[in-house]
Each structure stands twice: as C-alpha cells, then as structure tokens.
Design a protein around this motif. Structure first.
Motif, short mmCIF file in Angstrom:
data_model
loop_
_atom_site.label_atom_id
_atom_site.label_comp_id
_atom_site.label_asym_id
_atom_site.label_seq_id
_atom_site.Cartn_x
_atom_site.Cartn_y
_atom_site.Cartn_z
N ASP A 149 -42.69 -35.08 8.06
CA ASP A 149 -41.85 -34.29 9.04
C ASP A 149 -40.79 -35.33 9.60
O ASP A 149 -39.65 -34.73 9.77
N GLU A 188 -39.58 -28.16 5.16
CA GLU A 188 -40.28 -28.26 6.54
C GLU A 188 -41.57 -27.85 6.31
O GLU A 188 -42.42 -28.69 7.30
N GLN A 189 -41.86 -27.02 5.97
CA GLN A 189 -43.18 -26.22 6.02
C GLN A 189 -44.33 -27.42 5.38
O GLN A 189 -45.55 -27.62 5.87
N ARG A 205 -44.79 -30.23 7.78
CA ARG A 205 -45.85 -30.14 8.63
C ARG A 205 -47.19 -30.15 8.35
O ARG A 205 -47.92 -30.52 8.96
N SER A 245 -48.37 -33.49 7.86
CA SER A 245 -48.49 -34.13 9.16
C SER A 245 -49.96 -33.78 9.76
O SER A 245 -50.80 -34.57 10.30
N THR A 246 -50.22 -32.51 9.58
CA THR A 246 -51.21 -31.83 10.18
C THR A 246 -52.56 -32.28 9.51
O THR A 246 -53.76 -32.73 9.99
#
Length: 301
Positions: A80, A122-123, A126, A129-130
């Motif tokens: 991200d 972008e998704q 994320r 990263s999660t």
C-alpha cells in the motif's frame, strides 16, 4: 586484486533474478560461459542460500531467497505504501526521465502492473498489508468473497494465514471450516478482514514443498537410487537442482538420496533410463514402478 569473478557472479545473479525468457544456451551466450561453468555458478548460488528455480526451459533466482528477504526487511515498502508513492508520482504530472524511471522501478519491484484498475490495485495493497499483519501477529482473518475456480464458488473463508508464496501473489493458510491447509491467490480475494482471534491451529500449519521435478505437496518421500554414468549425467543436466543429492558410489556409479513430493516426476526419469538405474528405496516408490510396468505390460498384450 582483481574482481572479475565477483563482477561476473553479480551480473549473472541480476540476469537470473529477472529471467523469464533466457534458456541455458541464451545465458551461456550472453555471459560468455560454458554450460559446465554455468552449472557451477548455479550450484554456488544454491550453496550460498539462494533459491534457484528451474521452470523449463528457464533458470532463475527466486526473490523469496533468504538474502532478498533480509534485504527486503531493511528497505521494503509495504504494497500500500508503494501504491501511494506511485499515485503521488502520477499526480505530479511530471514526465521527466527520472520520474518515469521511478514509476517503472515501483511497477517492477512491487508488481503494480498486475492489475490495471486503480481501485483494484489499492485493494490489493490493503489486502497484502493486512495479511502481513496477520502473519506477523499470528491472527485469524476472513478472506471475503474469495473466488474459487475449483469449487466454482464465491464465499468468505476464515483462515489462519502463515506463509506468503510466489512473490507475495499467494498466501498459504489453514482454513478453519475444512480443517485443511490451502493456498489462496491474492488476486481472487475481495477484501481481507482482520479478526481479534489468535491462531488456534499453529501445530497443523503445513508448508508446501516443491521437489526438483517441480511437483509440489505438503509431504515428502525419500527415494534412493544408484545411477550409472548416463543416468547421472541426464539427471544433472535436465534437473540441475538434483546435483546436490548426487554422491559417488564406487567406480562409475553414483548414489542419489532425494526427497520428492510425488512419484510421477522421478518415476518418468527412472522408467526412461531403467537399464542404467538401480532402485534401492523407498518401498512406496518400488510399488509405484511395479504398477506402472504391469499397466504397460497389459497394454502391450
């Protein structure tokens, strides 16, 4: 002191890291190396801890090698963060050579061109990263709207993620519902929801192994062979990663004690050169070969 050899090793390493189109012959020609010396360098890289992959007909060094992971931990941006940097560069409107090079480097290092849709990029960032947070903190997540072509379903999966694979394109998880270890593609995940629930099944987590014949599985069997010269040469030339398992065993013979994930790959090798190979073990592999020979005999009647 001359550094020619070190320079050659570094140049070869750079070529192999990004290699998707050069065969052994191409690499030898570009680097002005003999095939024998190239195999020597490949073995040197393996001994140094790099993961040398052979996806026929190409050889390359995996970015998942321990050295790159250590380097990555020092200078790494999360996906991200990389996407945010890419967007900032895009929004400046600057078309200078330096800015374009930065964009290209970000795209190349973080695979930002996998998805053309900005929102999907972008998704993805994320989600990665999660998942990093979940693996590091040993937490459970929900893979929302995971699209599976095998079961032809789109549904939520509650999993314990524990290992990134294939350059962060896949995540290895233990799925609570099926009580199985599965590999999920990040591109098929709608969204990742982090749960306040620590792993309860860490002892059941199993990584995926890949043998020298490029077959993968959670378990490995150890096969022992005694090879004559022709079989040894074919094995080392066609499957260079097998070289580390080859040891001299008397005059003009070599012993191989090798872990495999499937009998299929090594079975093809043995059946193709059966006159030059003695199969010493394991019993499961011997049974597999007998069944194949009996099947062939029945077909020839």
């Amino acid at each position: 002191m001359r550094h020619d050899k070190l320079e050659l090793q570094l140049q070869l390493m750079l070529l192999l890291i990004e290699n998707h189109s050069y065969t052994i012959q191409d690499i030898c020609k570009r680097m002005e190396l003999s095939r024998r010396n190239l195999y020597y360098y490949l073995e040197f890289f393996r001994d140094a801890g790099f993961i040398v992959e052979h996806v026929k007909p190409y050889y390359r060094i995996s970015k998942d090698s321990p050295f790159f992971r250590k380097l990555d931990a020092t200078v790494h941006f999360t996906e991200d963060e990389a996407i945010a940097m890419r967007q900032i560069l895009e929004q400046t409107g600057d078309q200078s050579l330096q800015v374009n090079r930065l964009k290209q480097k970000l795209d190349k290092l973080y695979d930002l061109e996998i998805l053309n849709d900005v929102q999907l990029r972008e998704q993805l960032g994320r989600n990665v990263s999660t998942l990093y947070t979940a693996v590091k903190s040993k937490l459970t997540v929900v893979l929302k709207n995971y699209s599976s072509p095998h079961s032809n379903t789109v549904k939520d999966r509650v999993v314990e993620p524990f290992l990134f694979m294939d350059g962060n394109r896949e995540i290895r998880c233990y799925e609570l519902e099926s009580k199985m270890n599965k590999t999920f593609k990040l591109s098929r995940i709608g969204e990742v929801e982090l749960l306040d629930l620590v792993w309860a099944n860490e002892g059941k987590h199993k990584q995926m192994f890949t043998d020298v014949f490029m077959f993968s599985g959670e378990q490995q069997m150890t096969v022992t062979l005694r090879l004559r010269r022709l079989a040894m040469q074919v094995l080392c030339e066609e499957y260079p990663q097998a070289e580390r398992f080859v040891e001299p065993d008397g005059e003009d013979h070599w012993r191989v004690v090798m872990p495999v994930c499937s009998y299929i790959g090594i079975g093809r090798f043995v059946l193709g050169l059966f006159e030059h190979i003695d199969v010493l073990g394991d019993d499961g592999f011997k049974t597999y070969l007998k069944e194949k020979v009996n099947l062939l005999n029945n077909k020839l009647r």
